[in-house]
Design a protein around this motif. Structure first.
Motif, PDB file in Angstrom:
ATOM      1  N   ARG A  84      -3.377   5.474   0.737  1.00  0.00           N
ATOM      2  CA  ARG A  84      -3.854   4.254   1.352  1.00  0.00           C
ATOM      3  C   ARG A  84      -4.636   3.376   0.377  1.00  0.00           C
ATOM      4  O   ARG A  84      -4.421   2.178   0.296  1.00  0.00           O
ATOM      5  N   TRP A  85      -5.527   3.991  -0.391  1.00  0.00           N
ATOM      6  CA  TRP A  85      -6.383   3.143  -1.239  1.00  0.00           C
ATOM      7  C   TRP A  85      -5.572   2.482  -2.335  1.00  0.00           C
ATOM      8  O   TRP A  85      -5.853   1.362  -2.749  1.00  0.00           O
ATOM      9  N   ARG A  87      -2.521   1.516  -1.978  1.00  0.00           N
ATOM     10  CA  ARG A  87      -1.832   0.415  -1.309  1.00  0.00           C
ATOM     11  C   ARG A  87      -2.775  -0.771  -1.187  1.00  0.00           C
ATOM     12  O   ARG A  87      -2.411  -1.910  -1.458  1.00  0.00           O
ATOM     13  N   LEU A  88      -4.006  -0.476  -0.792  1.00  0.00           N
ATOM     14  CA  LEU A  88      -4.969  -1.559  -0.615  1.00  0.00           C
ATOM     15  C   LEU A  88      -5.278  -2.239  -1.942  1.00  0.00           C
ATOM     16  O   LEU A  88      -5.399  -3.462  -2.016  1.00  0.00           O
ATOM     17  N   SER A  89      -5.423  -1.446  -2.998  1.00  0.00           N
ATOM     18  CA  SER A  89      -5.809  -2.046  -4.271  1.00  0.00           C
ATOM     19  C   SER A  89      -4.687  -2.892  -4.851  1.00  0.00           C
ATOM     20  O   SER A  89      -4.932  -3.918  -5.473  1.00  0.00           O
ATOM     21  N   SER A  91      -2.241  -4.312  -3.161  1.00  0.00           N
ATOM     22  CA  SER A  91      -1.599  -5.299  -2.286  1.00  0.00           C
ATOM     23  C   SER A  91      -1.854  -6.751  -2.698  1.00  0.00           C
ATOM     24  O   SER A  91      -0.941  -7.562  -2.602  1.00  0.00           O
ATOM     25  N   PRO A  92      -3.048  -7.134  -3.191  1.00  0.00           N
ATOM     26  CA  PRO A  92      -3.173  -8.540  -3.580  1.00  0.00           C
ATOM     27  C   PRO A  92      -2.192  -8.914  -4.689  1.00  0.00           C
ATOM     28  O   PRO A  92      -1.538  -9.952  -4.622  1.00  0.00           O
ATOM     29  N   ILE A  93      -2.069  -8.043  -5.676  1.00  0.00           N
ATOM     30  CA  ILE A  93      -1.155  -8.360  -6.770  1.00  0.00           C
ATOM     31  C   ILE A  93       0.274  -8.419  -6.269  1.00  0.00           C
ATOM     32  O   ILE A  93       1.024  -9.350  -6.558  1.00  0.00           O
ATOM     33  N   GLU A  95       1.277  -9.047  -3.306  1.00  0.00           N
ATOM     34  CA  GLU A  95       1.505 -10.204  -2.448  1.00  0.00           C
ATOM     35  C   GLU A  95       1.526 -11.511  -3.229  1.00  0.00           C
ATOM     36  O   GLU A  95       2.147 -12.494  -2.806  1.00  0.00           O
ATOM     37  N   PHE A 134       9.322  -2.436   0.237  1.00  0.00           N
ATOM     38  CA  PHE A 134       8.744  -2.619   1.573  1.00  0.00           C
ATOM     39  C   PHE A 134       9.371  -1.700   2.590  1.00  0.00           C
ATOM     40  O   PHE A 134       8.676  -1.105   3.398  1.00  0.00           O
TER      41      PHE A 134
ATOM     42  N   ARG B  12     -11.956  -2.448  -3.391  1.00  0.00           N
ATOM     43  CA  ARG B  12     -10.735  -1.903  -3.972  1.00  0.00           C
ATOM     44  C   ARG B  12      -9.681  -2.974  -4.078  1.00  0.00           C
ATOM     45  O   ARG B  12      -8.953  -3.083  -5.048  1.00  0.00           O
ATOM     46  N   ARG B  13      -9.579  -3.760  -3.033  1.00  0.00           N
ATOM     47  CA  ARG B  13      -8.594  -4.790  -2.989  1.00  0.00           C
ATOM     48  C   ARG B  13      -8.742  -5.755  -4.146  1.00  0.00           C
ATOM     49  O   ARG B  13      -7.782  -6.158  -4.768  1.00  0.00           O
ATOM     50  N   TYR B 243       0.629 -15.293  -0.288  1.00  0.00           N
ATOM     51  CA  TYR B 243      -0.441 -14.370   0.046  1.00  0.00           C
ATOM     52  C   TYR B 243      -1.020 -14.687   1.418  1.00  0.00           C
ATOM     53  O   TYR B 243      -1.177 -13.814   2.265  1.00  0.00           O
TER      54      TYR B 243
END
Ligand SMILES: Nc1ncnc2c1ncn2[C@@H]1O[C@H](COP(=O)(O)OP(=O)(O)OP(=O)(O)O)[C@@H](O)[C@H]1O
Ligand SMILES: Nc1ncnc2c1ncn2[C@@H]1O[C@H](COP(=O)(O)OP(=O)(O)OP(=O)(O)O)[C@@H](O)[C@H]1O
Ligand SMILES: [Mg+2]
Ligand SMILES: [Mg+2]
Lengths: 254, 268, 311, 261, 261
Positions: A84-85, A87-89, A91-93, A95, A134, B12-13, B243
């Protein structure tokens, strides 16, 4: 057998409709040539000495791009789907990268990779990573939790867990992603060849022999070729899917 | 989810992202290649392009109303049509192997054909202007929705099918109460893919010709005129758009999939 | 890379006559489709390159700017580009390069406004309020159209300019999406033959007559390091340019560069193929761009060219 | 062998739910302990905590003196939801053999263990079928066979005989006792059948309604050789069975199912 | 009411399997018939044929004189695989209410039926939870509530009480008998508990091992008002229960589970 027959009927209906629309003048024949003309051109393609290397280059690049996308996306998807972490870290890149239009990046990639096949392969692989990624992530989320608990309770080592439980579970939906990617990478490939040049390929062929001469019949013959190759690979993927994961009710037909 | 966890997730994000931008700045700055301006250069170009307007317009330049809004409109229209057409069609095809047989070859043909090659056809069939651009967006964005929905609709568990039949669930109950919820996670995967494809195609449609405004049009113009920092500004805008759009879609998804045990942990 | 992926269009035998003293003999050049690529193909065909000791591989690009990145990363030594894009890139400092061979000048029939026969467009003022395509904003088509309008005292802002790509203009005209469009060969002939559109207005005439449109450019760094190679390349192109002006020779290679059939090819309007780079000609382009193409930089064209050596 | 101390578990989420509270007990090696308690009281949760599948919110579980954090080695579980714990893409034999493949066992050994376990549960004839081609009771027996085939030191069983008929149930009960004693396994078995809990167990743990705590910890003083007919007729059996039944009933006082939701 | 004549069913496929062979029996309206038989003999298959979910390869099922081809109206089923027959995206109340939404019932009526059914099975407190947040027994009770809420004329239940504790089971048994008599429903109930079959049933159908055929059709001569304690102590009950047990055991002769796979 019956399936094949139905598909044939569908195809024939479509062709007839197209022919009729053009013959009735709804669409001008100079812009949209009727299928009768296009199919004749299409048949002629293979006797064209310039077309064959173009086709070989495109198809080969396609396989490479797709293989590249799958080898990157499936492991990454499994990883992101289970951690999970991570994925969270990421995800901004992810996206921010995802909506980048490959077409606008052509000059940048040429600068980095040169104008050869590498560029179109890289762009196609880039664009086709996402559906596989995805669908894999989502498929990971959809695995029955009871099944996951069972594997944990059986202390199946991670690698075995991956190959014997995770992959069979996600395979149908991941393969749907692959089939989506197959068409997207083909589109990017041909578009890149078409819009930038510098390399050979069906897109370049269509540009040179169709567009630059205003010959829509040639363009559509090229399109038919692209569609046909795409269709055949799609079928191959489908039958692989049916054979190897036949137990699953899911798994597409389109 | 408690506050501490939330902060951790937030950190983290964005830590990874900030590091990414930092590295980019360093590399681009030292490379000094006109095609790869550093983020700082892009930022100043962006400020110049979008925030040079008069105070009465909140300093927004004309780009907002002339380019960004029209593009957004076409994007949303194309995406909405893709969703509205793709989901029902996908549900129907997913439950009917026969209907699928008839259309499957055409579907693959259609989705393997680059919209760029069909510009003349689109021009004639839909005319110059928003209609053609919307069709181009639709042309690419519908496939992930359609295919994923078909997949989802097929995945209804045997026992649940029998349950629905045994309780004589009505047709709409079956579709909206059983098939759709089963397919929903996959539909969302499709929607998210379609959304970014729609953005890409919005850009592509505007650079194929016929447009006189829009993000893609400005992007390709900047590229054509070698205003590369501006081009990058537009590219970054496209990213940002993706985004934000994805963020909105995720929020919808969290609501719709609230029941799903596999997606429980996705709150951020 | 792999030849199946990239194809190999290397031509020209290695039997050079004098390659003594050349810094680099194996060259890769970017060319364009249509008449702008003819001279290079003729040089390959008739051995003009090998006569100068050069071994040239040509790669086809969709446009000049598409080849710039390949020029910048050293993959291409020379690339054909239209001058409008070239000077824009110079002005933006994207490229430090010079014109080495002037490849193509427009004839009065090379770039024209076409329309349906019954459109009622005959003069520049007839374009007022009409939808007219200019291929792309800032392109040579736009610059020339604006210049022509200005010359005839028509306010260009009263014409509704659209960006429809050259190949798509005939279809857009036929379906009524456009009233007129600036078009080039072979689409002019194609449109005449299949869709009944006609040239209605000349824009390469008067103050814009014989404007030069495209040429080979090379990076400054390359020119500095390889002066002899550049000269050899320029020398090789002189006979090639001359040959291109010969319609029969042009027709030998043109079908290789586009898909036009022989019939259409024989009807095409042929451009002008200069044999030397002229600062005055290039300066005209710069001036036109400054007046009508939004170019703000003051550029001295003679700084951005390498004069053709005397043979 | 197994020590549970102060175990509490609360399921997180919008509707957070305390499932187990302050449970403490210990089990010696080689014992068979039956756990009974009302529906939804937290028996499955307890087993999941012991198996290390979920981390209890409070308290500790120790196995061989070590605290359980992950899934311990040498443990097997028969899940209550047996049908979903079988792998649909593996045949019956494949399912049973699956965990053995993660060990360093030879192929032949795996096969013989699989065959033996399938024979124990009476499914030799169905070895090549897939789980969805089996009846509910057969699926349940596959999952029992899978657990037995690995000869675990600790065996956790969650209502393992709920879906088989009385006759088969008797046979499986005897089988379990036999296998357990042969291999010296420790077994924790959740059941709803009071008779079964007494017949099978060396001890019976009676849990309260949700959240589960221990109401009674009865030692079953029956000879270790048991027989379906004579044992069930013995006075001790009848007494114990009555006691368990009373405990279950009493503890909930005028129990009405409404309350234990 | 229900007539089954010459029913046979063979599952197609590579490993084709005859599950039911030449079954004939009929059930009068308002009766509660219990079906017992060895694991895997074909009980679930029989119920699926009656429900019209699968088409028997031979023979006919008639309901109210009409041949069953599709799923008949006014029927409800409690599936053996309860956990998979609940819809994970609906809350407990949503699951119970779901079939009612397909009828022309008013919203208020639906709600009150749902509430009533949930109260019957003791799950009023869990109405807003999702199925995967429930214990096994609770899930099973949700599926019972769902079936009862629609007040079916014909109720098919496949081991409906397998996963609930003894106490709850008793209460649910009494509930079922009460609801059945109040609404005059006809019930076919598959069970593995011999006591339960006698206690609940007006008749007990004993099936042979696979492929299922009828071994005995016993009429239960107990008063229709039954009581968990007194009825189970009555001589008739004990006699019948012994008979069923003997039939199940005998029929299979030296039964060993190996054989009924
Ligand atoms: N995943 C979960 N999330 C939230 N609550 C849960 C979850 N699993 C179980 N519960 C709740 O925890 C309590 C105990 O559940 P558990 O499954 O341990 O009961 P049980 O004793 O096994 O019951 P049964 O005999 O019916 O199987 C129940 O009230 C249930 O609602
Ligand atoms: N979908 C199927 N495909 C093939 N065979 C099946 C299928 N379902 C059941 N069978 C077979 O049919 C037989 C009867 O199955 P059924 O489920 O009716 O048994 P049952 O009496 O309900 O058993 P149990 O009490 O264990 O639930 C079994 O031998 C089983 O293997
Ligand atoms: Mg439980
Ligand atoms: Mg069954």
């Amino acid at each position: 057998m019956r399936t094949a027959f139905r598909r044939l009927i569908g195809l024939v209906c479509f062709l007839v409709l197209w022919e009729v629309i053009v013959r009735l003048g709804v669409l001008p024949a100079a812009v949209v040539p009727p299928p009768s003309t296009v199919l004749v051109r299409f048949a002629g393609l293979f006797s064209d000495a310039r077309f064959v290397p173009d086709a070989v280059s495109t198809v080969l690049s396609w396989f490479i791009a797709l293989a590249l996308a799958v080898t990157v996306a499936v492991p990454l998807g499994v990883l992101l789907g289970s951690i999970r972490w991570l994925r969270l870290s990421l995800s901004p890149i992810v996206e921010f990268l995802r909506p980048l239009p490959a077409v606008a990046l052509i000059p940048l990639v040429i600068l980095l990779l040169g104008s050869g096949a590498q560029t179109k392969i890289a762009l196609a692989a880039f664009a086709s990573v996402w559906p596989v990624l995805f669908n894999t992530i989502y498929a990971m989320g959809e695995i029955d939790r009871q099944l996951l608990e069972t594997v944990r309770a059986l202390r199946t080592p991670p690698l075995r867990r991956l190959f014997t439980v995770l992959l069979p579970s996600i395979a149908p939906f991941t393969l749907t992603g692959v089939r989506l990617s197959a068409s997207i990478s083909l589109v990017v490939l041909v578009s890149t060849e078409y819009l930038s040049g510098g390399t050979i390929g069906v897109g370049q062929f269509v540009y040179l022999w169709g567009t630059s001469a205003g010959r829509m019949d040639m363009v559509l013959a090229g399109v038919v070729f692209i569609g046909l190759v795409g269709y055949l690979v799609n079928q191959a993927l489908l039958s692989a899917q049916r054979r190897w994961i036949g137990w699953a009710a899911t798994g597409g037909a389109v | 989810m408690n506050g501490g966890r939330r902060w951790l997730d937030f950190a983290r994000r964005w830590v990874v992202f900030v590091v990414f931008v930092g590295v980019w700045q360093l590399v681009a700055y030292s490379a000094a290649n006109p095609y790869f301006p550093p983020p700082s250069g892009i930022l100043s170009a962006a400020g110049h392009t979008w925030f040079s307007g008069p105070a009465s317009h909140l300093y927004l330049s004309g780009a907002f109303t002339d380019d960004i809004l029209p593009s957004l409109g076409r994007l949303l229209a194309g995406f909405a049509i893709a969703a509205v057409a793709g989901i029902p069609a996908g549900l129907a095809l997913g439950r009917s192997a026969r209907a699928t047989d008839y259309v499957s070859p055409m579907f693959f043909f259609a989705r393997a054909v680059p919209a760029t090659l069909l510009v003349p056809v689109f021009l004639v069939a839909f005319g110059i202007g928003p209609r053609m651009e919307i069709v181009t967006v639709l042309w690419g964005a519908i496939w992930p929705i359609l295919l994923n929905t078909i997949d989802g609709a097929r995945a209804v568990d045997e026992v649940k099918t029998e349950t629905a039949r045994a309780f004589r669930i009505s047709r709409s109950g079956w579709i909206f109460g059983v098939v759709l919820p089963t397919a929903l996670p996959k539909v969302f995967a499709g929607l998210r893919l379609a959304l970014s494809l729609a953005i890409i195609l919005m850009v592509v449609s505007e650079l194929m010709g016929g447009s006189t405004n829009g993000i893609g049009y400005q992007l390709i113009n900047a590229q054509g005129n070698f205003q590369l920092p501006q081009m990058w500004a537009w590219i970054v805008l496209v990213s940002l758009l993706g985004y934000v759009a994805n963020l909105v879609l995720s929020a919808v998804e969290r609501r719709a999939l609230g029941w799903h045990p596999g997606f429980q942990a996705e709150e951020v | 890379g792999c030849s199946a992926l990239n194809g190999s269009s290397s031509s020209d035998s290695t039997s050079g006559t004098n390659n003594a003293g050349l810094e680099k003999t194996k060259l890769t050049v970017g060319i364009l489709t249509g008449q702008q690529g003819v001279s290079t193909k003729l040089a390959e065909k008739y051995g003009y390159f090998s006569q100068q000791g050069l071994e040239v591989t040509s790669k086809m690009f969709a446009s000049g700017p598409a080849a710039f990145p390949a020029l910048l990363n050293g993959e291409l030594d020379f690339a054909v580009t239209n001058y409008v894009s070239f000077f824009q890139a110079i002005a933006q400092k994207t490229l430090q390069a010079k014109v080495v061979v002037d490849v193509d000048q427009l004839g009065e029939n090379s770039l024209v406004v076409i329309a349906k026969p019954n459109s009622g467009i005959q003069e520049p003022k007839d374009l007022v309020g009409k939808k007219v395509s200019i291929h792309q904003a800032g392109s040579i088509a736009e610059v020339l159209l604006r210049a022509t309008l200005k010359d005839h005292d028509v306010d260009p802002n009263r014409v509704e300019l659209q960006t429809v790509k050259f190949p798509d203009i005939p279809a857009a005209l036929a379906s009524g999406q456009l009233d007129a469009g600036v078009e080039l060969e072979p689409y002019i002939t194609q449109a005449e033959r299949t869709q009944g559109a006609q040239p209605v207005l000349k824009i390469v005439t008067g103050s814009t007559a014989n404007i030069t449109s495209a040429g080979f450019v090379a990076l400054d760094s390359f020119i500095q390091k390889n002066p002899k190679t550049v000269a050899a390349f320029q020398k090789a192109m002189v006979p090639a340019q001359t040959a291109a002006a010969d319609r029969s020779k042009l027709l030998e290679v043109l079908p290789d560069l586009t898909g036009v059939d022989k019939d259409t090819a024989s009807l095409l309007n042929i451009d002008v193929f200069p044999t030397s780079v002229s600062a005055a000609q290039l300066q005209r382009v710069v001036t036109l761009m400054q007046n009508y193409g939004g170019l703000s930089a003051q550029l001295d064209a003679s700084q951005y060219m390498v004069a053709t050596p005397q043979v | 062998m197994l020590e549970v101390a102060g175990l509490s578990h609360r399921y997180a989420g919008r509707e957070s739910q305390l499932a187990v509270t302050d449970l403490s007990f210990s089990v010696d090696a080689g014992r068979l302990v039956c756990i009974v308690g009302p529906s939804g009281c937290g028996k499955s949760t307890l087993l999941r905590c012991i198996a290390g599948l979920i981390r209890a919110t409070e308290g500790t579980v120790r196995l061989h003196g070590d605290e359980v954090t992950g899934v311990p080695a040498d443990l097997a579980v028969v899940f209550q939801d047996y049908s979903r714990s079988l792998f649909p893409w593996l045949s019956v034999a494949g399912n049973v053999e699956f965990p053995l493949k993660s060990t360093r066992m030879s192929r032949a050994e795996r096969r013989s263990r699989t065959d033996e376990a399938l024979e124990w549960v009476g499914l030799s004839g169905a070895r090549r079928k897939y789980p969805w081609q089996l009846s509910g009771g057969m699926q349940q027996r596959v999952s029992i066979a899978r657990a037995l085939a690995s000869r675990p030191a600790l065996l956790l069983m969650d209502e393992p005989f709920a879906s088989v008929d009385a006759q088969t149930r008797f046979e499986l009960e005897d089988l379990l006792r036999r296998v357990q004693r042969e291999h010296g396994s420790t077994v924790l078995l959740v059941t709803h059948d009071i008779d079964e809990s007494v017949y099978l167990g060396d001890r019976v743990l009676v849990l309260s309604k949700s959240p589960a705590s221990i109401v009674a910890d009865l030692t079953v003083d029956l000879p270790s050789e048991r027989d379906q007919i004579t044992t069930r007729e013995s006075g001790e059996f009848v007494k114990l069975r009555g006691e368990v039944a009373r405990l279950l009933q009493n503890r909930e006082l005028a129990h009405s199912p409404e309350r234990n939701a």
